[in-house]
Design a protein around this motif. Structure first.
Motif, PDB file in Angstrom:
ATOM      1  N   GLU A  10      67.500   6.784  42.804  1.00 46.43           N
ATOM      2  CA  GLU A  10      68.755   6.757  42.046  1.00 46.43           C
ATOM      3  C   GLU A  10      68.483   6.825  40.546  1.00 46.43           C
ATOM      4  O   GLU A  10      69.177   7.537  39.809  1.00 46.43           O
ATOM      5  CB  GLU A  10      69.550   5.492  42.375  1.00 46.43           C
ATOM      6  CG  GLU A  10      70.115   5.471  43.774  1.00 46.43           C
ATOM      7  CD  GLU A  10      70.650   4.110  44.183  1.00 46.43           C
ATOM      8  OE1 GLU A  10      71.553   4.077  45.041  1.00 46.43           O
ATOM      9  OE2 GLU A  10      70.153   3.076  43.667  1.00 46.43           O
ATOM     10  N   LEU A  11      67.483   6.092  40.108  1.00 46.45           N
ATOM     11  CA  LEU A  11      67.134   6.089  38.693  1.00 46.45           C
ATOM     12  C   LEU A  11      66.629   7.455  38.253  1.00 46.45           C
ATOM     13  O   LEU A  11      66.998   7.950  37.178  1.00 46.45           O
ATOM     14  CB  LEU A  11      66.081   5.015  38.411  1.00 46.45           C
ATOM     15  CG  LEU A  11      65.775   4.735  36.947  1.00 46.45           C
ATOM     16  CD1 LEU A  11      67.021   4.370  36.171  1.00 46.45           C
ATOM     17  CD2 LEU A  11      64.740   3.630  36.836  1.00 46.45           C
ATOM     18  N   ALA A  12      65.828   8.104  39.073  1.00 51.06           N
ATOM     19  CA  ALA A  12      65.337   9.446  38.746  1.00 51.06           C
ATOM     20  C   ALA A  12      66.498  10.430  38.669  1.00 51.06           C
ATOM     21  O   ALA A  12      66.545  11.278  37.762  1.00 51.06           O
ATOM     22  CB  ALA A  12      64.318   9.899  39.788  1.00 51.06           C
ATOM     23  N   ASP A  13      67.447  10.327  39.608  1.00 51.26           N
ATOM     24  CA  ASP A  13      68.628  11.198  39.579  1.00 51.26           C
ATOM     25  C   ASP A  13      69.458  10.945  38.319  1.00 51.26           C
ATOM     26  O   ASP A  13      69.932  11.893  37.671  1.00 51.26           O
ATOM     27  CB  ASP A  13      69.501  10.971  40.816  1.00 51.26           C
ATOM     28  CG  ASP A  13      68.860  11.471  42.101  1.00 51.26           C
ATOM     29  OD1 ASP A  13      67.892  12.264  42.018  1.00 51.26           O
ATOM     30  OD2 ASP A  13      69.332  11.076  43.181  1.00 51.26           O
ATOM     31  N   LEU A  14      69.637   9.683  37.978  1.00 49.00           N
ATOM     32  CA  LEU A  14      70.396   9.327  36.770  1.00 49.00           C
ATOM     33  C   LEU A  14      69.715   9.884  35.530  1.00 49.00           C
ATOM     34  O   LEU A  14      70.371  10.478  34.667  1.00 49.00           O
ATOM     35  CB  LEU A  14      70.533   7.802  36.669  1.00 49.00           C
ATOM     36  CG  LEU A  14      71.219   7.256  35.418  1.00 49.00           C
ATOM     37  CD1 LEU A  14      72.660   7.729  35.337  1.00 49.00           C
ATOM     38  CD2 LEU A  14      71.150   5.740  35.413  1.00 49.00           C
ATOM     39  N   ASP A  15      68.410   9.712  35.421  1.00 45.08           N
ATOM     40  CA  ASP A  15      67.675  10.211  34.258  1.00 45.08           C
ATOM     41  C   ASP A  15      67.742  11.733  34.163  1.00 45.08           C
ATOM     42  O   ASP A  15      67.888  12.285  33.070  1.00 45.08           O
ATOM     43  CB  ASP A  15      66.221   9.745  34.305  1.00 45.08           C
ATOM     44  CG  ASP A  15      66.073   8.268  33.967  1.00 45.08           C
ATOM     45  OD1 ASP A  15      67.001   7.698  33.358  1.00 45.08           O
ATOM     46  OD2 ASP A  15      65.028   7.693  34.310  1.00 45.08           O
ATOM     47  N   ALA A  16      67.647  12.416  35.303  1.00 42.81           N
ATOM     48  CA  ALA A  16      67.716  13.885  35.301  1.00 42.81           C
ATOM     49  C   ALA A  16      69.096  14.351  34.850  1.00 42.81           C
ATOM     50  O   ALA A  16      69.216  15.275  34.029  1.00 42.81           O
ATOM     51  CB  ALA A  16      67.391  14.427  36.681  1.00 42.81           C
ATOM     52  N   LEU A  17      70.136  13.713  35.358  1.00 44.65           N
ATOM     53  CA  LEU A  17      71.498  14.076  34.972  1.00 44.65           C
ATOM     54  C   LEU A  17      71.748  13.776  33.495  1.00 44.65           C
ATOM     55  O   LEU A  17      72.354  14.579  32.780  1.00 44.65           O
ATOM     56  CB  LEU A  17      72.501  13.330  35.852  1.00 44.65           C
ATOM     57  CG  LEU A  17      73.972  13.657  35.644  1.00 44.65           C
ATOM     58  CD1 LEU A  17      74.229  15.146  35.822  1.00 44.65           C
ATOM     59  CD2 LEU A  17      74.823  12.858  36.629  1.00 44.65           C
ATOM     60  N   ALA A  18      71.263  12.631  33.038  1.00 45.02           N
ATOM     61  CA  ALA A  18      71.420  12.263  31.626  1.00 45.02           C
ATOM     62  C   ALA A  18      70.704  13.265  30.727  1.00 45.02           C
ATOM     63  O   ALA A  18      71.233  13.660  29.685  1.00 45.02           O
ATOM     64  CB  ALA A  18      70.901  10.846  31.388  1.00 45.02           C
ATOM     65  N   ALA A  19      69.522  13.688  31.116  1.00 41.94           N
ATOM     66  CA  ALA A  19      68.783  14.668  30.316  1.00 41.94           C
ATOM     67  C   ALA A  19      69.537  15.994  30.247  1.00 41.94           C
ATOM     68  O   ALA A  19      69.637  16.603  29.177  1.00 41.94           O
ATOM     69  CB  ALA A  19      67.384  14.879  30.898  1.00 41.94           C
ATOM     70  N   ARG A  20      70.079  16.425  31.390  1.00 40.21           N
ATOM     71  CA  ARG A  20      70.833  17.690  31.397  1.00 40.21           C
ATOM     72  C   ARG A  20      72.087  17.595  30.541  1.00 40.21           C
ATOM     73  O   ARG A  20      72.501  18.570  29.925  1.00 40.21           O
ATOM     74  CB  ARG A  20      71.216  18.076  32.827  1.00 40.21           C
ATOM     75  CG  ARG A  20      70.060  18.604  33.644  1.00 40.21           C
ATOM     76  CD  ARG A  20      70.522  19.297  34.916  1.00 40.21           C
ATOM     77  NE  ARG A  20      71.341  18.476  35.787  1.00 40.21           N
ATOM     78  CZ  ARG A  20      70.881  17.643  36.725  1.00 40.21           C
ATOM     79  NH1 ARG A  20      69.572  17.509  36.902  1.00 40.21           N
ATOM     80  NH2 ARG A  20      71.712  16.955  37.476  1.00 40.21           N
ATOM     81  N   ALA A  21      72.708  16.416  30.513  1.00 45.05           N
ATOM     82  CA  ALA A  21      73.940  16.209  29.747  1.00 45.05           C
ATOM     83  C   ALA A  21      73.672  15.822  28.293  1.00 45.05           C
ATOM     84  O   ALA A  21      74.608  15.654  27.516  1.00 45.05           O
ATOM     85  CB  ALA A  21      74.790  15.139  30.424  1.00 45.05           C
ATOM     86  N   HIS A  22      72.379  15.648  27.940  1.00 44.42           N
ATOM     87  CA  HIS A  22      72.000  15.205  26.581  1.00 44.42           C
ATOM     88  C   HIS A  22      72.673  13.882  26.237  1.00 44.42           C
ATOM     89  O   HIS A  22      73.232  13.710  25.158  1.00 44.42           O
ATOM     90  CB  HIS A  22      72.321  16.273  25.533  1.00 44.42           C
ATOM     91  CG  HIS A  22      71.679  17.584  25.810  1.00 44.42           C
ATOM     92  ND1 HIS A  22      70.322  17.790  25.681  1.00 44.42           N
ATOM     93  CD2 HIS A  22      72.200  18.765  26.242  1.00 44.42           C
ATOM     94  CE1 HIS A  22      70.037  19.026  26.001  1.00 44.42           C
ATOM     95  NE2 HIS A  22      71.152  19.651  26.358  1.00 44.42           N
ATOM     96  N   SER A  44      73.139   4.841  29.550  1.00 40.93           N
ATOM     97  CA  SER A  44      74.348   4.045  29.335  1.00 40.93           C
ATOM     98  C   SER A  44      75.563   4.924  29.082  1.00 40.93           C
ATOM     99  O   SER A  44      76.649   4.659  29.618  1.00 40.93           O
ATOM    100  CB  SER A  44      74.147   3.092  28.146  1.00 40.93           C
ATOM    101  OG  SER A  44      73.156   2.138  28.449  1.00 40.93           O
ATOM    102  N   GLU A  45      75.403   5.958  28.274  1.00 42.48           N
ATOM    103  CA  GLU A  45      76.529   6.860  28.004  1.00 42.48           C
ATOM    104  C   GLU A  45      77.018   7.511  29.294  1.00 42.48           C
ATOM    105  O   GLU A  45      78.223   7.628  29.528  1.00 42.48           O
ATOM    106  CB  GLU A  45      76.119   7.944  27.003  1.00 42.48           C
ATOM    107  CG  GLU A  45      75.914   7.430  25.596  1.00 42.48           C
ATOM    108  CD  GLU A  45      75.262   8.456  24.682  1.00 42.48           C
ATOM    109  OE1 GLU A  45      75.515   8.373  23.467  1.00 42.48           O
ATOM    110  OE2 GLU A  45      74.518   9.339  25.175  1.00 42.48           O
ATOM    111  N   LEU A  46      76.083   7.939  30.116  1.00 36.76           N
ATOM    112  CA  LEU A  46      76.430   8.597  31.367  1.00 36.76           C
ATOM    113  C   LEU A  46      77.146   7.631  32.316  1.00 36.76           C
ATOM    114  O   LEU A  46      78.163   7.983  32.928  1.00 36.76           O
ATOM    115  CB  LEU A  46      75.172   9.155  32.026  1.00 36.76           C
ATOM    116  CG  LEU A  46      75.398  10.170  33.130  1.00 36.76           C
ATOM    117  CD1 LEU A  46      76.028  11.428  32.572  1.00 36.76           C
ATOM    118  CD2 LEU A  46      74.089  10.504  33.806  1.00 36.76           C
ATOM    119  N   ILE A  47      76.655   6.413  32.426  1.00 42.56           N
ATOM    120  CA  ILE A  47      77.286   5.423  33.299  1.00 42.56           C
ATOM    121  C   ILE A  47      78.680   5.083  32.792  1.00 42.56           C
ATOM    122  O   ILE A  47      79.639   5.001  33.575  1.00 42.56           O
ATOM    123  CB  ILE A  47      76.402   4.162  33.420  1.00 42.56           C
ATOM    124  CG1 ILE A  47      75.122   4.501  34.199  1.00 42.56           C
ATOM    125  CG2 ILE A  47      77.168   3.019  34.087  1.00 42.56           C
ATOM    126  CD1 ILE A  47      74.053   3.420  34.152  1.00 42.56           C
TER     127      ILE A  47
END
Length: 87
Positions: free
Chosen positions: A59-71, A75-78
């Motif tokens: 889950e953390l890896a997925d969150l980090d990948a999505l956050a990186a793609r979204a720049h 915390s901002e993504l959540i």
């Protein structure tokens, strides 16, 4: 002084150390120090609360990948996801 000491990549010289020592001996402007903010900037009118969240490694890896793609940060993504869910 140790050989090769730097601050922000800039070499610290004996002359610079002496300037800092002279400034310290002359006295510190307390009012100037008080003007500096401490900690992270606020997010609203009231204090923010930190909330712990347990995620699996996947889950953390997925969150980090999505956050990186979204720049964005994690915390901002959540926060964006919570806002979208509540809307």
């Amino acid at each position: 002084m140790s050989e090769g000491e730097t601050i922000g990549g800039v070499p610290v010289t004996d002359e610079q150390i002496q300037v800092w020592a002279d400034e310290a001996e002359a006295g510190i402007d307390i009012d100037l120090l008080k003007k500096r903010g401490r900690g992270r900037p606020g997010r609203g009118a009231g204090p923010a609360q930190v909330v712990a969240l347990r995620l699996t490694a996947e889950e953390l890896a997925d969150l980090d990948a999505l956050a990186a793609r979204a720049h964005k940060t994690r915390s901002e993504l959540i926060r964006a996801a919570l806002a979208a869910y509540a809307a």
